[in-house]
Design a protein around this motif. Structure first.
Motif, PDB file in Angstrom:
ATOM      1  N   MET A  73      34.340  -6.166  66.020  1.00 23.55           N
ATOM      2  CA  MET A  73      34.128  -4.406  67.273  1.00 23.55           C
ATOM      3  C   MET A  73      32.721  -4.184  66.993  1.00 23.55           C
ATOM      4  O   MET A  73      32.771  -3.291  67.846  1.00 23.55           O
ATOM      5  N   ARG A  74      32.210  -3.974  66.470  1.00 19.81           N
ATOM      6  CA  ARG A  74      31.483  -3.051  66.285  1.00 19.81           C
ATOM      7  C   ARG A  74      29.786  -3.945  66.695  1.00 19.81           C
ATOM      8  O   ARG A  74      29.431  -3.775  67.560  1.00 19.81           O
ATOM      9  N   ASN A  75      29.332  -5.321  66.218  1.00 19.43           N
ATOM     10  CA  ASN A  75      28.796  -5.989  66.672  1.00 19.43           C
ATOM     11  C   ASN A  75      28.808  -7.224  67.783  1.00 19.43           C
ATOM     12  O   ASN A  75      28.207  -7.807  68.166  1.00 19.43           O
ATOM     13  N   GLY A  76      30.143  -7.204  68.035  1.00 20.40           N
ATOM     14  CA  GLY A  76      30.643  -8.593  69.300  1.00 20.40           C
ATOM     15  C   GLY A  76      30.504 -10.054  68.406  1.00 20.40           C
ATOM     16  O   GLY A  76      30.498  -9.766  66.896  1.00 20.40           O
TER      17      GLY A  76
ATOM     18  N   THR B 281      24.214 -15.907  64.050  1.00 18.61           N
ATOM     19  CA  THR B 281      23.105 -15.613  65.492  1.00 18.61           C
ATOM     20  C   THR B 281      24.908 -14.383  65.582  1.00 18.61           C
ATOM     21  O   THR B 281      25.995 -14.849  66.850  1.00 18.61           O
ATOM     22  N   LYS B 282      23.863 -13.581  67.077  1.00 16.51           N
ATOM     23  CA  LYS B 282      25.347 -12.614  67.542  1.00 16.51           C
ATOM     24  C   LYS B 282      25.292 -13.129  68.974  1.00 16.51           C
ATOM     25  O   LYS B 282      23.823 -13.678  69.557  1.00 16.51           O
ATOM     26  N   VAL B 283      26.577 -13.334  69.568  1.00 14.90           N
ATOM     27  CA  VAL B 283      26.403 -13.715  70.550  1.00 14.90           C
ATOM     28  C   VAL B 283      25.653 -12.608  71.821  1.00 14.90           C
ATOM     29  O   VAL B 283      24.687 -13.465  72.810  1.00 14.90           O
ATOM     30  N   SER B 284      25.534 -11.888  71.446  1.00 13.92           N
ATOM     31  CA  SER B 284      24.669 -10.953  72.503  1.00 13.92           C
ATOM     32  C   SER B 284      22.975 -10.881  72.579  1.00 13.92           C
ATOM     33  O   SER B 284      22.549 -10.574  73.219  1.00 13.92           O
ATOM     34  N   ASP B 285      22.723 -11.826  71.436  1.00 12.32           N
ATOM     35  CA  ASP B 285      21.253 -11.597  71.303  1.00 12.32           C
ATOM     36  C   ASP B 285      20.682 -13.440  72.314  1.00 12.32           C
ATOM     37  O   ASP B 285      19.662 -13.856  71.995  1.00 12.32           O
ATOM     38  N   LEU B 286      22.096 -13.846  72.376  1.00 15.83           N
ATOM     39  CA  LEU B 286      21.493 -15.012  72.990  1.00 15.83           C
ATOM     40  C   LEU B 286      21.354 -14.778  75.137  1.00 15.83           C
ATOM     41  O   LEU B 286      21.000 -15.549  75.329  1.00 15.83           O
ATOM     42  N   ILE B 287      21.380 -13.116  74.872  1.00 14.13           N
ATOM     43  CA  ILE B 287      21.072 -13.531  76.417  1.00 14.13           C
ATOM     44  C   ILE B 287      20.642 -11.853  76.399  1.00 14.13           C
ATOM     45  O   ILE B 287      20.825 -11.082  75.750  1.00 14.13           O
ATOM     46  N   ASN B 288      19.591 -12.279  77.474  1.00  8.51           N
ATOM     47  CA  ASN B 288      18.803 -10.833  77.782  1.00  8.51           C
ATOM     48  C   ASN B 288      18.814 -10.017  78.908  1.00  8.51           C
ATOM     49  O   ASN B 288      18.208 -10.408  79.778  1.00  8.51           O
ATOM     50  N   LEU B 289      19.731  -9.218  78.708  1.00  6.36           N
ATOM     51  CA  LEU B 289      19.436  -8.425  80.245  1.00  6.36           C
ATOM     52  C   LEU B 289      18.752  -8.017  80.774  1.00  6.36           C
ATOM     53  O   LEU B 289      18.768  -7.690  82.065  1.00  6.36           O
TER      54      LEU B 289
ATOM     55  N   THR C 204      15.484  -9.384  80.677  1.00  6.63           N
ATOM     56  CA  THR C 204      14.844 -10.551  81.673  1.00  6.63           C
ATOM     57  C   THR C 204      15.734 -10.678  81.837  1.00  6.63           C
ATOM     58  O   THR C 204      15.143 -11.968  82.515  1.00  6.63           O
ATOM     59  N   ARG C 205      16.725 -11.096  82.285  1.00  8.25           N
ATOM     60  CA  ARG C 205      18.021 -11.925  82.595  1.00  8.25           C
ATOM     61  C   ARG C 205      17.943 -13.199  81.921  1.00  8.25           C
ATOM     62  O   ARG C 205      17.823 -14.343  83.025  1.00  8.25           O
ATOM     63  N   GLU C 206      17.416 -13.239  80.702  1.00  6.54           N
ATOM     64  CA  GLU C 206      17.231 -14.494  80.082  1.00  6.54           C
ATOM     65  C   GLU C 206      18.052 -14.810  79.410  1.00  6.54           C
ATOM     66  O   GLU C 206      18.655 -13.972  78.957  1.00  6.54           O
ATOM     67  N   VAL C 207      18.444 -16.441  79.522  1.00  6.65           N
ATOM     68  CA  VAL C 207      19.383 -16.954  78.233  1.00  6.65           C
ATOM     69  C   VAL C 207      18.881 -18.231  77.251  1.00  6.65           C
ATOM     70  O   VAL C 207      18.460 -18.923  78.599  1.00  6.65           O
ATOM     71  N   LYS C 208      18.955 -17.701  76.325  1.00  5.81           N
ATOM     72  CA  LYS C 208      18.825 -18.583  75.477  1.00  5.81           C
ATOM     73  C   LYS C 208      19.210 -20.052  76.014  1.00  5.81           C
ATOM     74  O   LYS C 208      20.695 -20.504  76.306  1.00  5.81           O
ATOM     75  N   LEU C 209      18.739 -20.954  75.827  1.00  3.88           N
ATOM     76  CA  LEU C 209      19.294 -22.806  76.096  1.00  3.88           C
ATOM     77  C   LEU C 209      20.225 -22.767  75.129  1.00  3.88           C
ATOM     78  O   LEU C 209      21.314 -24.245  75.878  1.00  3.88           O
ATOM     79  N   ARG C 210      20.381 -22.757  73.934  1.00  2.00           N
ATOM     80  CA  ARG C 210      21.362 -22.889  73.214  1.00  2.00           C
ATOM     81  C   ARG C 210      22.922 -22.316  74.435  1.00  2.00           C
ATOM     82  O   ARG C 210      24.497 -23.233  73.759  1.00  2.00           O
TER      83      ARG C 210
ATOM     84  N   ASP D 109      27.426 -26.439  72.490  1.00  2.00           N
ATOM     85  CA  ASP D 109      27.846 -26.086  71.604  1.00  2.00           C
ATOM     86  C   ASP D 109      29.815 -25.669  71.343  1.00  2.00           C
ATOM     87  O   ASP D 109      29.497 -25.000  72.273  1.00  2.00           O
ATOM     88  N   PRO D 110      30.404 -26.053  69.815  1.00  2.00           N
ATOM     89  CA  PRO D 110      31.482 -25.992  70.607  1.00  2.00           C
ATOM     90  C   PRO D 110      32.286 -24.739  70.163  1.00  2.00           C
ATOM     91  O   PRO D 110      33.378 -24.095  70.233  1.00  2.00           O
ATOM     92  N   GLU D 111      31.310 -23.989  69.152  1.00  2.00           N
ATOM     93  CA  GLU D 111      31.600 -22.934  69.155  1.00  2.00           C
ATOM     94  C   GLU D 111      31.486 -21.735  69.975  1.00  2.00           C
ATOM     95  O   GLU D 111      32.275 -20.945  69.788  1.00  2.00           O
ATOM     96  N   LEU D 112      30.985 -21.909  70.339  1.00  2.00           N
ATOM     97  CA  LEU D 112      30.889 -21.297  71.735  1.00  2.00           C
ATOM     98  C   LEU D 112      31.762 -21.490  72.891  1.00  2.00           C
ATOM     99  O   LEU D 112      32.248 -20.651  73.625  1.00  2.00           O
TER     100      LEU D 112
END
Length: 60
Positions: free
Chosen positions: A14-17, A24-32, A34-40, A45-48
């Motif tokens: 609830m605090r960190n997403g 890895t925080k899911v929020s770290d996978l997207i840079n709002l 620069t509008r870049e998304v990590k290749l991961r 990825d079954p977890e995602l």
């Protein structure tokens, strides 16, 4: 590890997403800025995938 989610884990989410099993925080996978998304996020990825399904179908 049981399937039950502890109260501490729920508070952390609830605090960190959502946080993946490798820390890895899911929020770290997207840079709002620069509008870049990590290749991961584009891999099979079954977890995602599970998180996506929970978000999509949680309201139905």
């Amino acid at each position: 590890m049981s399937g039950a989610v502890s109260e501490m884990e729920t508070d952390m989410v609830m605090r960190n997403g959502p946080v993946l099993s490798d820390g890895t925080k899911v929020s770290d996978l997207i840079n709002l800025e620069t509008r870049e998304v990590k290749l991961r996020t584009l891999s099979d990825d079954p977890e995602l995938y599970k998180l996506e399904m929970e978000k999509i179908f949680a309201k139905t």
